[in-house]
Each structure stands twice: as C-alpha cells, then as structure tokens.
Design a protein around this motif. Structure first.
Motif, short mmCIF file in Angstrom:
data_model
loop_
_atom_site.label_atom_id
_atom_site.label_comp_id
_atom_site.label_asym_id
_atom_site.label_seq_id
_atom_site.Cartn_x
_atom_site.Cartn_y
_atom_site.Cartn_z
N ARG A 215 18.85 17.50 -23.95
CA ARG A 215 20.18 16.90 -24.18
C ARG A 215 21.26 17.68 -24.43
NH1 ARG A 215 17.29 13.43 -27.45
NH2 ARG A 215 18.55 14.10 -29.22
N ARG A 220 23.06 15.32 -21.75
CA ARG A 220 22.93 13.75 -21.48
C ARG A 220 22.51 13.12 -22.70
NH1 ARG A 220 17.86 13.95 -17.32
NH2 ARG A 220 18.11 11.80 -17.30
N ASN A 222 21.10 10.15 -25.21
CA ASN A 222 19.49 9.70 -25.55
C ASN A 222 19.11 8.42 -24.88
OD1 ASN A 222 17.17 9.14 -26.36
ND2 ASN A 222 17.46 9.50 -28.64
#
Length: 225
Positions: A215, A220, A222
């Motif tokens: 991440r 990105r 979760n």
C-alpha cells in the motif's frame, strides 16, 4: 493482513507446492543440512552425488570416510562443516533407532534433540520436523520474517522479532496442521523469490492491496481479499 488470510491468498495464487523435493525422509534431512547458506540447485547437486555413491541411507552415510564424504558434498559449499554434520546426524539417527523410534517423541523434546546435533540450527531443525516428521511447526526463516514484516502481519513486532519470536507468534495463530505448515513455508519461499525479493516488486503483486509495504509503495487502499 492476518496470517491465515495471507496463507489463503498465497495458496489461491501459487497453488500447492508439494514440498519437500525428496524421495525419502533421510534424503530430505540431507538436503536440509546441505542447503544451509547456499542455493538449492547447489545442494541438489551434492544430494545427487550422495545418491550415486549409495550414501543416501543413514547406515551407509555414517560409515562413509569423512574425506570422501566432504568431496561428495563440495558442490553445496562449506563442505568441511557440512560433511561432519551429515555424518554425525546419520550416526545419531542409527543409534536412536531411526525415524520410527524418534517419531514416538513429542515435538518439543524431539526439537531439543535435533538442536543438540552438530550443524543443526532452529531453521534446519524445524524443516526436519515439518518435512521428515510431519509436525505442525512454523519455519520462521529469513523469507518468512521478511514477508511477515513487509505485509504488517507482525504488527508492532516489525523489525524486532527474531526467529523464535516469529515462530511462536505464528504457531499461536495457525491451526496445528503439519500439512498447512508444509504448504505455508513452500508458498512463502515461492512468493519471496518473486515478486517479494530483496527489493519488493509490489506492482501487480497479489498481496499489494492488503500489504503494508504494498500500500505504501503503490498508493493502494486496503481491500484485502
């Protein structure tokens, strides 16, 4: 990411690994000793030489001349240390009555006995327990510690947990299943070679969305599977 979720995701992505690549329990032990501090391809070459000489059996290997044994396992590197360790283990195994007698022991005392053997450290002992004795032990090798740190599975233990701490942490959170421990170790190794090598390649990694490092590096959110 939670530990069991990590296992399921790796299994879905990589599939069963069917480890350890050995035909007998003693061959597996020999491979575990020979692969220390080297690549499996080199250890496999040494195992092949042992097979050619008829030494992949405890009694014959225990009786092999040490100088000839050292020459046989030279492809695996550190042969001056590994040859005596192999010979000592084979002699101990014969004197102990073989795998059958040792299999009657509970896991904790059997692990202590293995750790008392020359050249057998925690990682090698646990590989032997899982793959030769079918015990539900977590192999907290460098691949596992790196992956569990990167994914955030270890939480605030990240960067501080050593072998025994990670082993205990994982065993307390996983079912007591030897087959699961077997597959988990093999899956971690497979994933740690690519994409989660020394330098993580998070783009396209199946773990990226639920992985702390993934991440951070990919931006990105979760959305764990």
């Amino acid at each position: 990411m939670e530990l069991q979720q990590l296992f399921r995701t790796l299994m879905d992505h990589h599939g069963p690994q069917e480890w350890w690549p050995a035909r007998t329990r003693f061959e597996m032990v020999a491979g575990a000793i020979l692969v220390q501090n080297t690549r499996w391809s080199q250890a496999a070459r040494a195992v092949d030489v042992l097979e050619q000489r008829g030494w992949l059996e405890p009694g014959t290997l225990a009786a092999a001349p040490l100088s000839e044994l050292a020459a046989a396992v030279r492809p695996a590197g550190f042969y001056r240390r590994k040859a005596p360790a192999l010979k000592a283990f084979a002699r101990w195994l014969v004197d102990a009555g073989g795998f059958e007698n040792l299999s009657a022991l509970d896991t904790a005392p059997l692990r202590r006995l293995l750790l008392d053997r020359e050249g057998i450290g925690p990682e090698t002992a646990d590989c032997i327990l899982v793959y030769a004795f079918g015990r539900p032990v977590f192999i907290a090798d460098s691949y596992a510690r790196r992956l569990l740190n990167r994914t955030g599975v270890l939480g605030d233990r990240t960067g501080r947990a050593g072998y025994e701490a990670v082993r205990s942490f994982c065993e307390s959170r996983l079912p007591g299943s030897a087959s699961l421990m077997n597959e988990f170790h093999a899956l971690i190794v497979a994933h740690s070679k690519h994409p989660c090598g020394r330098e993580p390649r998070c783009a396209g990694c199946v773990l990226a969305a639920g992985c702390a490092t993934g991440r951070r590096l990919t931006g990105r959110r979760n959305s764990c599977r």
